[in-house]
Design an enzyme around this catalytic site. Structure first.
Site, PDB file in Angstrom:
ATOM      1  N   CYS A   1       0.824  -1.203   0.000  1.00  0.00           N
ATOM      2  CA  CYS A   1       0.000   0.000   0.000  1.00  0.00           C
ATOM      3  C   CYS A   1       0.858   1.252   0.000  1.00  0.00           C
ATOM      4  O   CYS A   1       2.065   1.201  -0.193  1.00  0.00           O
ATOM      5  CB  CYS A   1      -0.924   0.011   1.220  1.00  0.00           C
ATOM      6  SG  CYS A   1      -0.091  -0.403   2.755  1.00  0.00           S
TER       7      CYS A   1
ATOM      8  N   ASP B   1      -0.527  -9.507   8.359  1.00  0.00           N
ATOM      9  CA  ASP B   1       0.846  -9.605   8.859  1.00  0.00           C
ATOM     10  C   ASP B   1       1.302  -8.352   9.598  1.00  0.00           C
ATOM     11  O   ASP B   1       2.012  -8.450  10.606  1.00  0.00           O
ATOM     12  CB  ASP B   1       1.801  -9.907   7.704  1.00  0.00           C
ATOM     13  CG  ASP B   1       1.744  -8.867   6.602  1.00  0.00           C
ATOM     14  OD1 ASP B   1       0.628  -8.533   6.163  1.00  0.00           O
ATOM     15  OD2 ASP B   1       2.799  -8.377   6.171  1.00  0.00           O
TER      16      ASP B   1
ATOM     17  N   ILE C   1      10.061  -9.570 -20.736  1.00  0.00           N
ATOM     18  CA  ILE C   1      10.085  -8.641 -21.860  1.00  0.00           C
ATOM     19  C   ILE C   1      10.870  -9.291 -22.997  1.00  0.00           C
ATOM     20  O   ILE C   1      11.933  -9.887 -22.768  1.00  0.00           O
ATOM     21  CB  ILE C   1      10.764  -7.320 -21.445  1.00  0.00           C
ATOM     22  CG1 ILE C   1       9.809  -6.465 -20.620  1.00  0.00           C
ATOM     23  CG2 ILE C   1      11.242  -6.541 -22.648  1.00  0.00           C
ATOM     24  CD1 ILE C   1       8.837  -5.636 -21.422  1.00  0.00           C
TER      25      ILE C   1
END
Length: 636
Positions: free
Chosen positions: A2, A100, A293
C-alpha cells in the site's frame, strides 16, 4: 501492500484538515487502489491507500490499541509475522485480524523501538503514540519500501512517495541540486538526498523519532563486513552452498505467502530463473505465472533473451507471458517513467519495466517475485572481476592518476579502489554541463563532498566487500529497488518482492569468504553451485547479460518533436540549470549516425538532461534561482 502518508504537528500549532490528508493519500492511489482511509486526532493526520494482499476482508488501517492512544499505518510485508505473533500472543496480546502488519503495533508496545531489529520484511511504517506525544517513522533494512519526509515550521509531513508530500500546501517546490549531481555521478539518487529541496529520503535501516519535541534519525541495521584479516571458519564449499540454498528457499517461502495470485519475473538470467525453480520445488503442483520482456524485431537480437526465458519457463512449467517491446514505446512511456520515479533517469529501461508491470496487472497477478540483490551481495557485476585483475597488473601513474587516487582516498578510504568512474575527470565534464549560475554554487551541492556512505565500513575490508557495500548503498537501495523496482511496479498496483533481499540471507552471506563468492573469476560462483541442482547448464553457466535500452542518441535521431522541444536552446536557457551551448554541442555529436555510446560504461549525459527537463515539467518545478539553491543540511 500500500501507500502511507500523513502529518505530525510537533508543537501542535495548526489544525490538520481532513481534506489535506485525503488529498495526499489520493496522490498515491496507484499504490493502493483497493481501499482508502483517513484518521485525524489533534496534532496527527494519517492517510492510507490499501493494496489488499493478505487477509483481504480485514487488514483495514490504521491499527489502534484498545484505547486508541497508539495508532499505526504500514506499507509492506512482515515475513516473520507468524513467529512474532505467536510470541506476542504468549505475552497476552490480542490480535483482531490475520494481517501480517498488525504485529508491528503490538511489538512496539512490548519492546519499544528495539522491536524494529526483530522484523524480517519490506516495510515503511508510521506510529503515533499519544501517550507521550511521540511519533515514529521506519524503513526496512534494504530500503525496499520508500519513505520520504519534510519538516516545515515544525510540521512533519511524510509519504511513501514525494507526490503525496507535494499535495500539502505548506510544502514549497525547489530542486535539490545535490540529488541531480548524484544522478550524474552514480547509478541514481542516494538517501537521504532527493530531487526536491528539503524533502528527505529516510535511509534504509533507519528510523526517525520525534520525542519531547526533538527529531532524531537512528540506524538500527547495516551490513558490516569483516575486516580483511578476519579468519573465516574452515568450512567446505558444500557447507556454504547448502546453507545458502536453505536460507534462500525459506526466503522464497516467506514471499509466497499471499491471498492473491503470485508470479515471478523471468529474465532468462541466473537469479530470476533460480527463484522460479525454487518456487517450483516449494510448491511442485503449482504452475506459477512468469512474465518477461522480449524484443522481437531483428535489430534487437543482441539483447533479446526470449530463447533462455522459454527454456526456463518450460523447465519450471510456468504459465509464461512474453511482452513484446519496441523502441517507440520508450518515447511513449518516458514521461510516465519520470513521474513515478520522481527523479531524472540515467537510462530508458524503466519504460520496459512499466510495460512489464502493466501486463502483470492485466493478467490478474498482484505479487511478483524478482531477483534484485543477488549481484550486489554475491558479486554479479564485472567490477568484482576487474578488482582482482587490476590488483595483478603493474601500473604506471601520471598526474591525472594521482589526482584520481586522491579522490578515491577521499571517497572510499582507499586510493587504489575504483568505483563507477574516474570522478575527478568526470566532475569536470558535469560542470561543463551546468550553467555558469549553477556552477557559482557548485561547492555547496557537489555530491562527492558529502556522499553519506559510512567509510568506517570500507576501511580495512576486502575489495570484494568494499564493492558489495557500495553497490548496496549507491546502486541497490535508491535505484534498483526504488525507481527501477518499487516505483514502476506500484505504478500499476503491483507489489514486488525480493527473495535475495532477506536480512537472514544478508547476514549469512557476510560469513562466506570472498574467494568462494568469486572463485577463479567466476561471478556468483557459490550461487551457481546452488543453481546446478535446479537449472539446465545453459542457464546457470551463462555469462551475465546486462540489459541496455536505447538512450538519447536514438531519441534524437528519430527527431521527436516534444523531445526536441525539451532539449531546445531556448528552454535550456530559460530553465537555467544547464549551459545551452554545451547541450547544443552534445546534441550535434549524439545525432551523428556513427555515434554510439558504449553503455553502461559510458554516461548518456543527454538522457539525464532530457529526463531532468521532463521532471521539471511534470512536477511544475521552478527555474533555477540562487535563492532556491542554498545548501541543505540533512537531519541526523
Amino acid at each position: 501492500m500500500c501507500g502511507i502518508t500523513g502529518i505530525f504537528d510537533i508543537k501542535s500549532k495548526y489544525t490538520i484538515e481532513r481534506s489535506t490528508v485525503m488529498g495526499m493519500a489520493d496522490a498515491i492511489q496507484h499504490r493502493g487502489p483497493d481501499e482508502a482511509s483517513c484518521f485525524i486526532d489533534k496534532n496527527v493526520g494519517l492517510g492510507f491507500r490499501r493494496l489488499s494482499i493478505i487477509d483481504l476482508a480485514h487488514g483495514h488501517q490504521p491499527y489502534f490499541t484498545a484505547d486508541e492512544q497508539v495508532r499505526m499505518i504500514c506499507n509492506g510485508e512482515i515475513y516473520n509475522y507468524k513467529e512474532l505473533r505467536a510470541e506476542l500472543q504468549q505475552k497476552g496480546y490480542h490480535f483482531t485480524t490475520n494481517c501480517d502488519v498488525e504485529v508491528v503495533l503490538h511489538a512496539y508496545l512490548e519492546y519499544g523501538t528495539a522491536f524494529i531489529e526483530r522484523l524480517n520484511g519490506q516495510f515503511a511504517f508510521a506510529i503515533s503514540d499519544a501517550r507521550n506525544n511521540s511519533f515514529l517513522l521506519a524503513r526496512d533494512h534494504f530500503g525496499i519500501c520508500p519513505l520520504f519526509y519534510t519538516i516545515t515550521d515544525e510540521m512533519l509531513i511524510f509519504g511513501s512517495e514525494i507526490k503525496a508530500i507535494l499535495q500539502n500546501p505548506m510544502v514549497k517546490r525547489a530542486v535539490d541540486l545535490t540529488g541531480l549531481d548524484q544522478v550524474f555521478a552514480f547509478p541514481g539518487l542516494v538517501s537521504p538526498a532527493t530531487m526536491f529541496k528539503n524533502v528527505i529520503s529516510l535511509k534504509p535501516g533507519h528510523y526517525l523519532q520525534v520525542k519531547d519535541g526533538k527529531v532524531s534519525a537512528n540506524e538500527y541495521w547495516d551490513i558490516d563486513y569483516y575486516p580483511q584479516e578476519h579468519n573465516y571458519e574452515n568450512k567446505p564449499e558444500s557447507y556454504y552452498a547448502e546453507q545458502l540454498e536453505e536460507i534462500l528457499l525459506q526466503s522464497i517461502r516467506y514471499r509466497l505467502n499471499a491471498d492473491v495470485p503470485v508470479g515471478f519475473y523471468l529474465s532468462g538470467g541466473l537469479d530470476s530463473s533460480l527463484i522460479g525453480a525454487m518456487m517450483k520445488k516449494i510448491h511442485p503442483d503449482t504452475s506459477y505465472q512468469s512474465f518477461s520482456i522480449g524484443f522481437p524485431t531483428l535489430d534487437h537480437k543482441e539483447i533479446d533473451e526470449r530463447k533462455y526465458q522459454q527454456i526456463v519457463a518450460k523447465h519450471v512449467n510456468s504459465r509464461h507471458t512474453e511482452i513484446p517491446f519496441d523502441w517507440p514505446e520508450i518515447e511513449q512511456r518516458l514521461r510516465q517513467a519520470v513521474y513515478h520515479s520522481e527523479c531524472p533517469l540515467k537510462e530508458s529501461y524503466n519504460t520496459c519495466s512499466l510495460a512489464l508491470s502493466e501486463n502483470v496487472r492485466n493478467s490478474g497477478v498482484k505479487v511478483i517475485l524478482t531477483g534484485e540483490g543477488s549481484d550486489e551481495f554475491l558479486g554479479g557485476y564485472v567490477g568484482y572481476r576487474f578488482d582482482v585483475q587490476r590488483s595483478q597488473m603493474p601500473v604506471e601513474k601520471d598526474l591525472e592518476d594521482l589526482l584520481e587516487d586522491q579522490m578515491n582516498e577521499q571517497l572510499w578510504s582507499d586510493p587504489n579502489f575504483f568505483y563507477e568512474k574516474r570522478h575527478v575527470s568526470f566532475r569536470e565534464t558535469v560542470q561543463a554541463l551546468y550553467s555558469d549560475e549553477v556552477n557559482e554554487g557548485f561547492s555547496d551541492f557537489d555530491c562527492l563532498t558529502n556522499l553519506g556512505v559510512d567509510k568506517r565500513k570500507l576501511e580495512g575490508r576486502h575489495a570484494f566487500h568494499k564493492r558489495s557495500y557500495l553497490d548496496m548503498k549507491l546502486r541497490l537501495s535508491d535505484h534498483l529497488v526504488a525507481d527501477h523496482g518499487d516505483r514502476v511496479a506500484y505504478a500499476n498496483s503491483i507489489e514486488g518482492r525480493y527473495p535475495f533481499l532477506d536480512v537472514n540471507l544478508a547476514n549469512f552471506v557476510k560469513t562466506i569468504p570472498p574467494e568462494i563468492k568469486l572463485k577463479n573469476l567466476v561471478e556468483k560462483y557459490i550461487l551457481k553451485e546452488v543453481a546446478k541442482k535446479y537449472l539446465p547448464e545453459e542457464i546457470y553457466a551463462r555469462q551475465k547479460q546486462g540489459f541496455v535500452a536505447p538512450g538519447s542518441p536514438h531519441l534524437l535521431r528519430n527527431n521527436i518533436e516534444w523531445i526536441n522541444d525539451m532539449l531546445s536552446y531556448d528552454r535550456i536557457k530559460r530553465q537555467g540549470y544547464f549551459n545551452p551551448d554545451t547541450i547544443e554541442r552534445l546534441k550535434k555529436i549524439y545525432r551523428k549516425d556513427d555515434f554510439k555510446l558504449n553503455l553502461p560504461f559510458d554516461s548518456d549525459l543527454l538522457i539525464v538532461v532530457l529526463t531532468f527537463n521532463i521532471f521539471l515539467d511534470v512536477f511544475d518545478m521552478p527555474a533555477f534561482s540562487h535563492s532556491n539553491a542554498q545548501k541543505l543540511v540533512y537531519a541526523s
